[in-house]
Enzyme design. Structure first.
Site, PDB file in Angstrom:
ATOM      1  CD  GLU A   1      -2.780   5.594   6.839  1.00 49.29           C
ATOM      2  OE1 GLU A   1      -2.740   5.609   5.600  1.00 49.29           O
ATOM      3  OE2 GLU A   1      -1.853   5.134   7.540  1.00 49.29           O
TER       4      GLU A   1
ATOM      5  CD  GLU B   1      -3.279  -2.437   7.384  1.00 55.42           C
ATOM      6  OE1 GLU B   1      -2.197  -2.689   6.849  1.00 55.42           O
ATOM      7  OE2 GLU B   1      -3.921  -1.391   7.161  1.00 55.42           O
TER       8      GLU B   1
ATOM      9  CE  LYS C   1      -0.075   3.273   4.776  1.00 54.32           C
ATOM     10  NZ  LYS C   1       0.013   3.383   6.213  1.00 54.32           N
TER      11      LYS C   1
ATOM     12  N   GLY D   1       2.833   2.346  10.692  1.00 54.32           N
ATOM     13  CA  GLY D   1       3.809   3.419  10.514  1.00 54.32           C
ATOM     14  C   GLY D   1       4.554   3.808  11.783  1.00 54.32           C
TER      15      GLY D   1
ATOM     16  CB  SER E   1       5.461  -1.694  11.926  1.00 57.09           C
ATOM     17  OG  SER E   1       5.099  -0.348  12.182  1.00 57.09           O
TER      18      SER E   1
ATOM     19  CG  ASN F   1      -1.685   1.232   1.467  1.00 54.22           C
ATOM     20  OD1 ASN F   1      -1.779   2.066   0.575  1.00 54.22           O
ATOM     21  ND2 ASN F   1      -2.262   1.378   2.663  1.00 54.22           N
TER      22      ASN F   1
HETATM   23  P1  PGA Z   1       3.056   0.372   7.512  1.00 53.37           P
HETATM   24  O1  PGA Z   1       1.560   0.562   6.950  1.00 53.37           O
HETATM   25  O2  PGA Z   1       3.568  -0.919   6.941  1.00 53.37           O
HETATM   26  O3  PGA Z   1       3.815   1.553   7.000  1.00 53.37           O
HETATM   27  O4  PGA Z   1       2.964   0.331   9.003  1.00 53.37           O
HETATM   28  C1  PGA Z   1       0.696  -0.524   6.786  1.00 53.37           C
HETATM   29  C2  PGA Z   1      -0.629  -0.045   6.243  1.00 53.37           C
HETATM   30  O5  PGA Z   1      -1.130   0.991   6.685  1.00 53.37           O
HETATM   31  O6  PGA Z   1      -1.239  -0.706   5.358  1.00 53.37           O
END
Ligand code: PGA
Length: 253
Positions: A95, A163, A11, A169, A209, A9
């Site tokens: 998000e 998640e 984003k 993040g 993460s 992803n």
């Molecule tokens: P991250 O995000 O791997 O940067 O923690 C995962 C996600 O939000 O799909």
């Protein structure tokens, strides 16, 4: 057996220059033993889909509107995403739930729209840190799962991504016991609703993460069928070792 899935992803990251990463991934994984999906920003879907047309790597989107067309300035429909070359769409990411106030009912409507256009819905669920600390995790997950998934969910049209919001993040990850608790719970709840045979086909991804250094341990966890990866999917140099770890895990009975 469920085929494992490594999904990225991006984003709101990525411009034309980032397409080089997609190209490297197609070169690194010409015949992967797991499914691969990259969800770049909508602006890159057409080009990324063209670049991967002859590769097993599939391209997805990060959101869609619940309607097929209409007066919704700035939104993109599932029909449009499918035409652009997307094969899947992430829905209900935390998000979007937080920044855009998306309810599980809306996520369910978007999931229906995705299916109607032949897209696989990657439906995201997860608790906040406060909810985990209040021992509400399984209740929250149950509510989100029940309300976000329409009745027609199958292993072909739907993937679930757990998640935990506090792990996204942040560099923090739940223990494998905590991941297993939620994934085992999700599998049972899907079985209660859809029957065991159908529930057994629906893939459950972990997200939050995931990186090369923790991927193997997470992939070896009960009912984890792959990962939804944010930051570590932006560079092929990070994502490829995660794909490799998933392939290694898939090869271990
Ligand atoms: P991250 O995000 O791997 O940067 O923690 C995962 C996600 O939000 O799909």
């Amino acid at each position: 057996m469920r085929r494992k899935l490594a999904a990225g992803n991006w984003k709101m990251n990525g411009t034309n220059a980032s397409l080089a990463e997609v190209q490297i991934l197609t070169r690194n994984h010409p015949a992967p033993s797991v499914d691969l999906l990259i969800c770049p920003p909508a602006t890159l879907i057409v080009q990324a889909a063209a670049l991967t047309a002859d590769s097993p790597l599939e391209i997805g989107a990060q959101d869609c509107h619940a309607a097929a067309a209409g007066a919704h300035t700035g939104d993109i429909s599932a029909v449009m995403l499918a035409e652009a070359g997307a094969r899947a769409v992430i829905l209900g990411h935390s998000e979007r739930r937080q920044d855009h106030d998306e309810s599980s009912a809306l996520v369910s409507a978007k999931t229906q729209a995705a299916w109607a256009s032949g897209l696989t819905a990657v439906v995201c669920l997860g608790e906040t840190l406060a909810q985990r600390e209040a021992a509400q995790t399984l209740d929250i997950i149950a509510d989100q799962l029940d309300a976000s998934l329409p009745d027609g969910a199958t292993g072909t049209n739907t993937v679930i991504a757990y998640e935990p919001i506090w792990a996204i993040g942040t560099g923090l990850t739940p223990s494998t016991a905590q991941i297993a608790e939620v994934h085992d719970f999700l599998r049972r709840r899907l079985a209660d609703r859809f029957g065991e045979d159908r529930a057994d086909t629906i893939r459950l991804l972990y997200g939050g993460s995931v990186k090369p250094s923790n991927a193997m341990e997470i992939f070896a966890t009960s009912n984890v069928d792959g990962a939804l990866v944010g930051g570590a999917s932006l560079k092929a140099a990070d994502f490829s070792p995660i794909v490799k770890a998933l392939e290694d895990c898939a090869a271990t009975p």
